[in-house]
Write a protein that holds these residues in place. Structure first.
Motif, PDB file in Angstrom:
ATOM      1  N   HIS A   1       0.819  -1.219   0.000  1.00 56.96           N
ATOM      2  CA  HIS A   1       0.000   0.000   0.000  1.00 56.96           C
ATOM      3  C   HIS A   1       0.851   1.266   0.000  1.00 56.96           C
ATOM      4  O   HIS A   1       0.458   2.267  -0.594  1.00 56.96           O
ATOM      5  CB  HIS A   1      -1.027  -0.041   1.138  1.00 56.96           C
ATOM      6  CG  HIS A   1      -2.158  -0.970   0.816  1.00 56.96           C
ATOM      7  ND1 HIS A   1      -3.275  -0.570   0.131  1.00 56.96           N
ATOM      8  CD2 HIS A   1      -2.292  -2.301   1.004  1.00 56.96           C
ATOM      9  CE1 HIS A   1      -4.066  -1.607  -0.068  1.00 56.96           C
ATOM     10  NE2 HIS A   1      -3.497  -2.684   0.457  1.00 56.96           N
ATOM     11  N   ALA A   2       2.005   1.195   0.641  1.00 55.24           N
ATOM     12  CA  ALA A   2       2.916   2.352   0.560  1.00 55.24           C
ATOM     13  C   ALA A   2       3.332   2.571  -0.891  1.00 55.24           C
ATOM     14  O   ALA A   2       3.389   3.709  -1.372  1.00 55.24           O
ATOM     15  CB  ALA A   2       4.136   2.123   1.449  1.00 55.24           C
ATOM     16  N   ALA A   3       3.590   1.476  -1.604  1.00 52.21           N
ATOM     17  CA  ALA A   3       3.963   1.594  -3.026  1.00 52.21           C
ATOM     18  C   ALA A   3       2.820   2.199  -3.832  1.00 52.21           C
ATOM     19  O   ALA A   3       3.025   3.089  -4.668  1.00 52.21           O
ATOM     20  CB  ALA A   3       4.349   0.221  -3.571  1.00 52.21           C
ATOM     21  N   LYS A   4       1.607   1.727  -3.568  1.00 50.45           N
ATOM     22  CA  LYS A   4       0.450   2.261  -4.306  1.00 50.45           C
ATOM     23  C   LYS A   4       0.263   3.759  -4.030  1.00 50.45           C
ATOM     24  O   LYS A   4      -0.053   4.532  -4.928  1.00 50.45           O
ATOM     25  CB  LYS A   4      -0.814   1.488  -3.910  1.00 50.45           C
ATOM     26  CG  LYS A   4      -0.857   0.083  -4.499  1.00 50.45           C
ATOM     27  CD  LYS A   4      -2.081  -0.680  -4.020  1.00 50.45           C
ATOM     28  CE  LYS A   4      -2.006  -2.132  -4.476  1.00 50.45           C
ATOM     29  NZ  LYS A   4      -3.034  -2.971  -3.849  1.00 50.45           N
ATOM     30  N   LEU A   5       0.455   4.136  -2.767  1.00 51.18           N
ATOM     31  CA  LEU A   5       0.330   5.561  -2.422  1.00 51.18           C
ATOM     32  C   LEU A   5       1.372   6.378  -3.182  1.00 51.18           C
ATOM     33  O   LEU A   5       1.092   7.477  -3.645  1.00 51.18           O
ATOM     34  CB  LEU A   5       0.494   5.760  -0.908  1.00 51.18           C
ATOM     35  CG  LEU A   5      -0.638   5.222  -0.027  1.00 51.18           C
ATOM     36  CD1 LEU A   5      -0.227   5.273   1.448  1.00 51.18           C
ATOM     37  CD2 LEU A   5      -1.934   6.015  -0.237  1.00 51.18           C
ATOM     38  N   SER A   6       2.575   5.811  -3.294  1.00 48.77           N
ATOM     39  CA  SER A   6       3.639   6.525  -4.006  1.00 48.77           C
ATOM     40  C   SER A   6       3.256   6.731  -5.463  1.00 48.77           C
ATOM     41  O   SER A   6       3.402   7.825  -6.022  1.00 48.77           O
ATOM     42  CB  SER A   6       4.949   5.726  -3.906  1.00 48.77           C
ATOM     43  OG  SER A   6       5.904   6.242  -4.796  1.00 48.77           O
ATOM     44  N   LYS A   7       2.745   5.689  -6.070  1.00 54.42           N
ATOM     45  CA  LYS A   7       2.359   5.803  -7.482  1.00 54.42           C
ATOM     46  C   LYS A   7       1.266   6.857  -7.657  1.00 54.42           C
ATOM     47  O   LYS A   7       1.325   7.705  -8.557  1.00 54.42           O
ATOM     48  CB  LYS A   7       1.886   4.442  -7.999  1.00 54.42           C
ATOM     49  CG  LYS A   7       1.771   4.375  -9.503  1.00 54.42           C
ATOM     50  CD  LYS A   7       1.296   3.013  -9.933  1.00 54.42           C
ATOM     51  CE  LYS A   7       1.298   2.879 -11.446  1.00 54.42           C
ATOM     52  NZ  LYS A   7       0.693   1.603 -11.879  1.00 54.42           N
ATOM     53  N   MET A   8       0.277   6.810  -6.739  1.00 55.78           N
ATOM     54  CA  MET A   8      -0.820   7.784  -6.819  1.00 55.78           C
ATOM     55  C   MET A   8      -0.307   9.206  -6.617  1.00 55.78           C
ATOM     56  O   MET A   8      -0.866  10.146  -7.147  1.00 55.78           O
ATOM     57  CB  MET A   8      -1.872   7.471  -5.750  1.00 55.78           C
ATOM     58  CG  MET A   8      -2.768   6.306  -6.083  1.00 55.78           C
ATOM     59  SD  MET A   8      -4.045   6.157  -4.807  1.00 55.78           S
ATOM     60  CE  MET A   8      -3.482   4.738  -3.924  1.00 55.78           C
TER      61      MET A   8
ATOM     62  N   PRO B   1       8.595   9.381  -2.957  1.00 56.10           N
ATOM     63  CA  PRO B   1       8.866   8.336  -1.969  1.00 56.10           C
ATOM     64  C   PRO B   1       7.899   8.438  -0.789  1.00 56.10           C
ATOM     65  O   PRO B   1       7.638   9.546  -0.297  1.00 56.10           O
ATOM     66  CB  PRO B   1      10.299   8.643  -1.513  1.00 56.10           C
ATOM     67  CG  PRO B   1      10.859   9.565  -2.552  1.00 56.10           C
ATOM     68  CD  PRO B   1       9.705  10.314  -3.125  1.00 56.10           C
ATOM     69  N   VAL B   2       7.352   7.314  -0.379  1.00 61.36           N
ATOM     70  CA  VAL B   2       6.421   7.278   0.752  1.00 61.36           C
ATOM     71  C   VAL B   2       7.097   6.575   1.915  1.00 61.36           C
ATOM     72  O   VAL B   2       7.616   5.476   1.766  1.00 61.36           O
ATOM     73  CB  VAL B   2       5.121   6.545   0.369  1.00 61.36           C
ATOM     74  CG1 VAL B   2       4.281   6.262   1.613  1.00 61.36           C
ATOM     75  CG2 VAL B   2       4.330   7.359  -0.636  1.00 61.36           C
ATOM     76  N   LYS B   3       7.086   7.240   3.057  1.00 63.29           N
ATOM     77  CA  LYS B   3       7.631   6.629   4.273  1.00 63.29           C
ATOM     78  C   LYS B   3       6.472   6.144   5.124  1.00 63.29           C
ATOM     79  O   LYS B   3       5.607   6.931   5.497  1.00 63.29           O
ATOM     80  CB  LYS B   3       8.464   7.666   5.051  1.00 63.29           C
ATOM     81  CG  LYS B   3       9.051   7.123   6.342  1.00 63.29           C
ATOM     82  CD  LYS B   3      10.016   8.114   6.968  1.00 63.29           C
ATOM     83  CE  LYS B   3      10.666   7.489   8.206  1.00 63.29           C
ATOM     84  NZ  LYS B   3      11.664   8.371   8.813  1.00 63.29           N
TER      85      LYS B   3
END
Lengths: 718, 170
Positions: free
Chosen positions: A236-243, A248-250
C-alpha cells in the motif's frame, strides 16, 4: 575440483579470532543509516487506519473529509465495505500526506463504520475454543498407559503454559518506497531479513515482474524472524507513491501496531503426564497441548515433544491449534523450541522432585533418549562446574528464609546449517578486492565474518577487502532466518574467493616459475608453498592481470555443503535465582550457557549471540506476555511500558562457554542465533520451582504468578 | 488539526539551526524528519524505551517526549556531537570494543544515556551503571557488553583527566 576446506584450526590467522565487528564504531556513533533514517528527496509520509474490533464486518469507509485536509496526497483502502476483519489492528486504509502530522490528521478524518461480530481472543481455556480448535490427530509410540501403570512407576501429571509474546523489534516494520509509474520501476528501502527476496515479494503483491524492484538496506533494527515479507503495508505504501506521482512514501508502523500485527510467537498450553522407574529411568510421556498462532498464523510442532528426550519408549501426543481473533504469528527466534523445551524440562524437573532426585542426575540418566548423549553429558558437567551446582543445589523447597534461592537446568537443540547463498569475488589489477553478496547483517556480525573468511582465504588483512551486501543487485543469498546465514555466507564467500585466488595463481605462476597449484597466498604475498623467498607482493601479483579484473562467483549448495557448513547442535543452560516469597519478585543471580556450534569464525560476536539469546530468554521467562482483553478483544499492553522487557539491571550475570574444540571445528560452520535462546526460559522456571518448592505452571514468572503458586491460588487451565 | 508550521531556531550540538515545525512536533521528529539528524531513533512512541535519548541543558531526556518548540534557547546535544571533534568521546569506542551492540537501533540512545550518566557520575559503580541505564531498553540483549563499555569509558575518562572529547560542549 578446487580444495575449499578451511585451513586447520591452528593455522588460521583471521578466522577464529576475537575481532571487533566492522560496523561497531558506525553504530556506536549513531552514524549507521537504517532505512527508517533514509529520506530521499520529496519524501511524503503515510499512516494507517486499523480496526478497533477483533471481529467485524466493514460497513463503510469514507475518505472524503481526509481528501480535503491540508497536505493530503493519496489514500489507499485495504478493507472495502463488506470485508470481514478478523483481529483488532487489521489494516483498513493507509493515507499519505506531506508531513507525518498531516497524515495523522487525514487518518483521523477517515470514517469507518463496522458491524461488530463475536470474537475469541484468548486460548488458555481450550474448552472455550469450541470449533475454533483444530486437533492434529493423536500420535502414539509404544504403550504409555502400560508405562504409567507399571509396578514401581512414579508418575507426575501437571499443567504448563507460555503465553503469546511479541518480537518487539526496535525498528518497526515498514519501508520507504518510490514507484515511478512512467518507468514502472520501484525503489524500495525495506526493513528486512531477506534483501534478495523481499523485492520479489513486493513485486508479486503489485503484479509486477521482480526485475522492476530495486531493494537496498544497509542496517536493520531487529527482526528475530518477523521481517521476511514485504507485507500489506509495503504494497500500500507503493500504491500511495504511485498515486502521488512517484514521490517516496515513508510508512512505518507505530508501536501499537508493531506489537499487534507485525508478528508474535505462538503460545503453548498443555497437560503433561510422565513416568519414570524408581531409579529415574524415564518410561512414558503423554501430552495434550494447544496453542494459538492467531487467526490464520503458524502452528506449533508438538511432534518435538518430549523435547530433546524424544526417544522415550512410550509416548502419546495430542495437539490442537486454536484460531483466535489475533494477528498472525510469525517465526520467532527458534520457532517451537523454547516452548516445547519449557513444557518438557519443567515436567522433568517436577518428576525429579517427586523422585527426590537431583534433576541434573535425572537428566544425565536419561540422555540415552536424546540424539547426542555425549555432547549433552559434557555440556551438563561443564555448566554444573560454572554454576557450582554440586555446592549450591539443594533439594526442592529446602531453601529457607523469605528470599529463597534455587538452581535449574534445561537442554536445547537446533539445526543451523547454511542456506543457499551466492557470492561474487572481484580481484582488481590494483590489488583491491570486492565482495558482493545479497545478504544482510542483522547485527549478528555477518559483515565481519564474511570479511574474516575472505581475508583468511586471500592472505590479506581485513582492511584490504571491501564488502558490499544489502542489495538485490548482488548475487542472491538466503533470508536470514533459522540461524542459517553464517553457514551460507561463509561457504559461498570462501568458495568464490578460492576460485578467484586460483585464477590469480594461474596468472602469476609463470613469473614465479612453478605450477599454479604450488602457490599460496600469505601475508599479502603470493609465494611458492613452503618457500617464502620465492614470492611477489599481492599488489605486484595483481598488476600481472593487466586491465582485466578477476571475477569469480560461487555458491553454497545446502544439499552439498562440502564440509564447510553443517547443522545440529546441543546446548545446556543453568540458572541461579533468588525469589522473594513476600513480593513474588524473581531475581536472576546468574545464567550459564554451554553451547556447541561447530567452527566458530568470530568468538567475540558469537558470544554476543549467546548473551543476547539468554537475555531474550530472561525477558520471556520473567516478564513478557501479550494480555488480551476478552471484552473488547484488544491487546491491552501493546506498548513498551506494560509489555515488559528486561533492562540492564534485570539480567544478573551471564557466563558463556563455547564448545570450541577440534572435533566440533571439523563439522564446519553452524548458526548460533537460535540455539542460544532455547533453554533459558526452562532453566529459569526450573530454578524458581527449586527455590520456592512449587511450580509456577504458566509463565511469565511475574510476582502475580509466583504469589499465586505460593498460595496455591493458580487458576487451572481447563 | 494543528495550526500549521512555524520556523524556530534550535541550538543543536552548538549550532543555531532553523527548522519549521508544528507546535505538536516533538524534538525527536524535528531532528529526524526535518533536519536529517537521525542518530536518535523513534521506537516506543511514548517515552519508555530511551532509543531517542538526548542531552538537553545537561540533562538526559527522551526526544520523543518533549516538543521542539519547548526547546528553543536550550542546549541540545545529540549523539552526532560525540564524534564531531578530533577524537570521539570515549564512550563511543568503548561500545564498539565491548561489542555492546547488535542491531544497533537502541545503541544511540544507550550511548547518550551512558554519556549522561558519566557526566553526572564520572566514577560509577557497577550498580550505578545498571541503575543509570534503567531507562533504556535493548531487544537484541546487549547489556553485558554495555555494562562493561560504560565502566571502560569511565576509566578512560579518568585516565585522561576528563579530557575534552567529542564535539562542542553543547
Amino acid at each position: 575440483m578446487p580444495n575449499y576446506s578451511y585451513p586447520p584450526m591452528e593455522q588460521r590467522r583471521v578466522m577464529g579470532k576475537r575481532i571487533t565487528r566492522l560496523d561497531g564504531m558506525e553504530k556506536a556513533a549513531g552514524k549507521a543509516k537504517y532505512n527508517s533514517d533514509v529520506r530521499p528527496k520529496g519524501t511524503i509520509h503515510a499512516v494507517g487506519v486499523f480496526s478497533p474490533h477483533a471481529h467485524a464486518r466493514v460497513k463503510s469507509v469514507d475518505t472524503s473529509a481526509a481528501q480535503q485536509a491540508p497536505g493530503f496526497a493519496a489514500v489507499s483502502v485495504v478493507a472495502a465495505p463488506g470485508a470481514e476483519v478478523n483481529w483488532a489492528g487489521q489494516e483498513i486504509a493507509f493515507v499519505a500526506a506531506q508531513t507525518e502530522e498531516q497524515a495523522r490528521d487525514c487518518a483521523r478524518l477517515i470514517k469507518v463504520e463496522y458491524e461488530a461480530l463475536p470474537h475469541l481472543v484468548r486460548e488458555e481455556n481450550l474448552a472455550k475454543a469450541g470449533s475454533r480448535g483444530k486437533p492434529a490427530g493423536e500420535q502414539v509410540t509404544g504403550d504409555p498407559e502400560a508405562a504409567f501403570s507399571a509396578a514401581g512407576a512414579v508418575t507426575h501429571e501437571a499443567e504448563y503454559g507460555i503465553p503469546v509474546i511479541t518480537h518487539c523489534c526496535l525498528e518497526p516494520h515498514g519501508q520507504i518506497v518510490a514507484w515511478d509509474g512512467a518507468a514502472n520501476k520501484i525503489e524500495y528501502w525495506p526493513s528486512t531479513q531477506a534483501i534478495s527476496a523481499v523485492g520479489g515479494d513486493l513485486a508479486k503483491q503489485l503484479e509486477l515482474p521482480a526485475t522492476q524492484v530495486h531493494s537496498h538496506q544497509d542496517h536493520i533494527g531487529g527482526g528475530f524472524g518477523s521481517k521476511f515479507q514485504s507485507d500489506l503495508w509495503g504494497a500500500h505504501a507503493a500504491k500511495l507513491s504511485k498515486m502521488a506521482g512517484g514521490k517516496p512514501v515513508k510508512l512505518y508502523l507505530e508501536r501499537r501496531e508493531e506489537l499487534t500485527i507485525a508478528g508474535v510467537r505462538p503460545s503453548v498450553f498443555g497437560k503433561v503426564k510422565l513416568s519414570a522407574s524408581a531409579s529415574g529411568e524415564m518410561t512414558g510421556w503423554d501430552s495434550t497441548t494447544w496453542m494459538t498462532g492467531g487467526f490464520a498464523g503458524g502452528g506449533l510442532n508438538a511432534d518435538l515433544l518430549p523435547y530433546v528426550f524424544r526417544n522415550v519408549a512410550n509416548r502419546r501426543i495430542n495437539h490442537t491449534a486454536v484460531s483466535t481473533n489475533n494477528g498472525a504469528s510469525r517465526a520467532w527466534r527458534a520457532p517451537n523450541h523454547p516452548q516445547v523445551c519449557y513444557i518438557t524440562c519443567a515436567a522433568m524437573e517436577d518428576l525429579a522432585a517427586k523422585l527426590k532426585m537431583d534433576p541434573m542426575e535425572f537428566f544425565l540418566k536419561n540422555l540415552d533418549k536424546t540424539p547426542r548423549a555425549d555432547t549433552y553429558k559434557a555440556q551438563i558437567l561443564k555448566a554444573a562446574e560454572m554454576i557450582a551446582w554440586k555446592q549450591n543445589w539443594k533439594p526442592r523447597g529446602s531453601s529457607t528464609g523469605t528470599v529463597k534461592r534455587g538452581l535449574g537446568l534445561a537442554l536445547g537443540t537446533w539445526g543451523g546449517a547454511g542456506h543457499a547463498s551466492r557470492c561474487r569475488t572481484t580481484i582488481n589489477p590494483d590489488g583491491s578486492v570486492l565482495i558482493e553478496i545479497g545478504s544482510q547483517d542483522l547485527g549478528t556480525g555477518t559483515r565481519t565474518i564474511i570479511t574474516q573468511v575472505v581475508a583468511e582465504t586471500l592472505g590479506l588483512p581485513m582492511g584490504g577487502i571491501t564488502l558490499k551486501l544489502g542489495d538485490n543487485n548482488y548475487p542472491a543469498s538466503g533470508a536470514s532466518g533459522g540461524s542459517t546465514t553464517v553457514g551460507g555466507v561463509s561457504a559461498s564467500s570462501r568458495k568464490a574467493s578460492v576460485d578467484a585466488l586460483d585464477k590469480l595463481f594461474a596468472a602469476v605462476a609463470p613469473a614465479l616459475g612453478v605450477p599454479a597449484d604450488q602457490l599460496e597466498a600469505v601475508d599479502s604475498k603470493i609465494q611458492v608453498k613452503g618457500n617464502a623467498a620465492k614470492s611477489m607482493t599481492w599488489k605486484a601479483a595483481c598488476a600481472k592481470l593487466g586491465v582485466s579484473a578477476i571475477i569469480a562467483e560461487n555458491a553454497n549448495d545446502p544439499r552439498n555443503p562440502g564440509g564447510l557448513t553443517t547443522g545440529g547442535v546441543g546446548g545446556c543452560q543453568m540458572a541461579d535465582v533468588s525469589v522473594d516469597t513476600e513480593t513474588g519478585i524473581v531475581k536472576i543471580n546468574k545464567v550459564v550457557a554451554v553451547q556447541d556450534v561447530g567452527l566458530v569464525i568470530n568468538p567475540k560476536t558469537s558470544d554476543s549471540q549467546v548473551y543476547g539469546g539468554v537475555i531474550m530468554g530472561i525477558c520471556a521467562a520473567l516478564m513478557e506476555e501479550r494480555v488480551m482483553d476478552e471484552m473488547t478483544g484488544r491487546f491491552l499492553n501493546a506498548d513498551m511500558e506494560f509489555y515488559k522487557l528486561a533492562g540492564a539491571g534485570d539480567i544478573g550475570e551471564i557466563e558463556v562457554h563455547m564448545d570450541i574444540t577440534p572435533d566440533h571445528d571439523k563439522r564446519g560452520v553452524i548458526g548460533i542465533g537460535e540455539p542460544a535462546t532455547v533453554p533459558t526460559i526452562a532453566c529459569i522456571a526450573n530454578a524458581v520451582a527449586n527455590a520456592i518448592g512449587v511450580r509456577v505452571p504458566v509463565l511469565p514468572l511475574t510476582p502475580k504468578n509466583v504469589l499465586n503458586a505460593l498460595h496455591n491460588t493458580t487458576r487451572r487451565l481447563a | 488539526m494543528g495550526p500549521g508550521e512555524t520556523e524556530i531556531t534550535l541550538t543543536i550540538n552548538g549550532k543555531a539551526t532553523k527548522v519549521k515545525v508544528e507546535t505538536r512536533t516533538t524534538l525527536l521528529d524535528a531532528c529526524r524528519e526535518r533536519l536529517e539528524i537521525t542518530g536518535a531513533k523513534r521506537v516506543c512512541d511514548r517515552g519508555t524505551c530511551g532509543a531517542c535519548t538526548m542531552i538537553v541543558n545537561g540533562k538526559t531526556v527522551y526526544g520523543c517526549t518533549t516538543l521542539a518548540v519547548d526547546n528553543v534557547g536550550k542546549k541540545i546535544e545529540t549523539i552526532e556531537n560525540l564524534t564531531a571533534g578530533a577524537k570521539p568521546h570515549p564512550i563511543v569506542p568503548a561500545f564498539s570494543n565491548n561489542d555492546a551492540l547488535q542491531c544497533g537501533y537502541c545503541t544511540p540512545g544507550m550511548v547518550m544515556a551512558s554519556k549522561g550518566l558519566l557526566d553526572r557520575t564520572p566514577n560509577p559503580t557497577y550498580d550505578q551503571v545498571k541503575a543509570g541505564l534503567g531507562g533504556n531498553l535493548c531487544r537484541c540483549g546487549t547489556y553485558v557488553g554495555i555494562r562493561k563499555a560504560v565502566l571502560e569509558a569511565a576509566k578512560e575518562l579518568r585516565a585522561s583527566g576528563g579530557r575534552k572529547s567529542g564535539g562542542s560542549n553543547a
